[in-house]
Design an enzyme around this catalytic site. Structure first.
Site, mmCIF file in Angstrom:
data_model
loop_
_atom_site.group_PDB
_atom_site.id
_atom_site.type_symbol
_atom_site.label_atom_id
_atom_site.label_comp_id
_atom_site.label_asym_id
_atom_site.label_seq_id
_atom_site.Cartn_x
_atom_site.Cartn_y
_atom_site.Cartn_z
ATOM 1 C CB ALA A 54 50.161 43.155 48.653
ATOM 2 C CG HIS A 55 47.457 41.775 43.526
ATOM 3 N ND1 HIS A 55 47.777 40.633 44.117
ATOM 4 C CD2 HIS A 55 46.300 41.500 42.938
ATOM 5 C CE1 HIS A 55 46.968 39.632 43.963
ATOM 6 N NE2 HIS A 55 46.056 40.115 43.249
ATOM 7 C CB ALA A 56 44.206 46.569 42.842
ATOM 8 C CB ALA A 101 42.444 42.608 48.123
#
Length: 137
Positions: A54-56, A101
């Site tokens: 849960a980050h980019a 993602a």
């Protein structure tokens, strides 16, 4: 600002050698993987059904492989979402910079291998979805 889309993230089949005694999947840096590998880590002991990520990243490429078990990767470019199942150790997913993602729906005993193009740098992470959406504009 980035031009990457979820459709630019690709599945890559790794060379596999095997017989009735087992299999070997090998990664030759920059031959199968489209970047030089600077960091390797893995996720394990994730409770079944849980999620991670849960980050980019702003610059870092990642390549994810389900070495054991399975999980799904939810890709998001701010406009489109795409969900990909990883469940074979000879197939990996190349995630481009600028893509949000999340690794989701881990099976019991799943092992996720991550090959990264950069060493760890907290400044490369975008951890807020709202900040991600602003970055994508």
């Amino acid at each position: 600002m980035t031009n990457s889309t979820v459709f630019n993230c690709s599945l890559i089949y790794l060379p596999q050698v095997g017989n009735r005694n087992g299999h070997i999947t090998a990664v030759n840096n920059s031959i199968e993987i489209p970047f030089d590998i600077k960091r390797v880590f893995y996720l394990y002991d994730i409770p079944s059904g849980e999620s991670r990520g849960a980050h980019a990243h702003k610059e870092c490429h990642q390549f994810l492989v389900a070495v054991s078990g399975s999980f799904e990767v939810l890709l998001d470019d701010g406009l489109t979402k795409r969900q990909i199942m990883l469940n074979r150790p000879e197939i990996g997913l190349h995630i481009l910079p600028g893509i949000w993602a999340s690794e989701i729906n881990f099976s019991a005993g799943a092992l996720c291998l991550v090959l990264a193009s950069h060493v760890y740098d907290e400044l490369d992470y975008i951890r807020s979805y709202d900040e991600f959406l602003m970055y994508r504009k």
